[in-house]
Design an enzyme around this catalytic site. Sequence first.
Site, PDB file in Angstrom:
ATOM      1  CE  LYS A 130       3.258  -6.639   2.918  1.00 22.90           C
ATOM      2  NZ  LYS A 130       2.542  -6.189   1.694  1.00 22.90           N
ATOM      3  NE  ARG A 131       7.623   3.147   2.149  1.00 24.30           N
ATOM      4  CZ  ARG A 131       8.007   2.665   0.975  1.00 24.30           C
ATOM      5  NH1 ARG A 131       8.351   1.402   0.855  1.00 24.30           N
ATOM      6  NH2 ARG A 131       8.067   3.445  -0.095  1.00 24.30           N
TER       7      ARG A 131
END
Length: 292
Positions: free
Chosen positions: A97-98
Amino acid sequence: MSGSFGARLADAVAARGPLCVGIDPHASLLGSWGLTDDPDGLARFTDAVVDALAGHVAVLKPQLAFYERHGSRGIAVLEDAVARARAAGALVLLDAKRGDIGSTMDAYADYLRPDHPLAVDALTVSPYLGPGSLQPAVDTARQHGGGLFVLARTSNPDAGTLQHALVGERSVAQVVVDTVRGWNTPDWVVGDPLPDVAAVRDAAGRWGPGTGAFGVVVGATLRDLDVDLDGLGGPVLAPGLGAQGGSVADLRRLFGTGTAVVPTVSRDVLSAGPEAAALRAAADRWTAELGG
């Protein structure tokens, strides 16, 4: 990596069914397996899951946070596991979830480079610095045959606080979906009439060579589907099956049969361990229910 992520995913789904199994080695799960909450326990857990499932399911989705919490030794466990999983035929989706901008996003996207020590097939990303902030990851994915799944309409209780907010006449979630649609159809511009919706939807729904490399995350536990996925052209990652309350009936209610859906199960499979046969049997039950 050979070919686009979308085509590789379509091939894996055709061969093994659509199931994605999350690898989430949190402390209580390690304890339930009789393992210590340290790098050694993490390694034994991860080895067991990879050995049981990497030759069996289409996608494995390790959650990076559970490896980072053990420091460099935890990351080393994940590096080894990712390489072995991919060698056994599973695609690896790194659940990280960058989301950032510029050179920082470019660095996060390096997970998609084949020469990265932790090279994966696809990455989850967050668009909440603006969808355009993800362009470095899109460029890297295109260059190296990788894929992205962008958080769009998640089903955690307060998700609507941001995802239902309006940008003009569209919700934030819809802007995200429309942006990803544009990545799968490069000549299409957000705000223009939809591209050849029937053809794009058909390509994605059939899990064929035309399945796009860019997908969205839409929770399987939503009460209603409040975003328009027509013509997305890529896959939908649908977490929430099993322990989180989602069912195969929910998938069919939300997505019908015209969308390429990758349903994700974690606890309902992992809790069956540590025996390999039990893990595979749990995965098989879900694959059978999904019609894979």
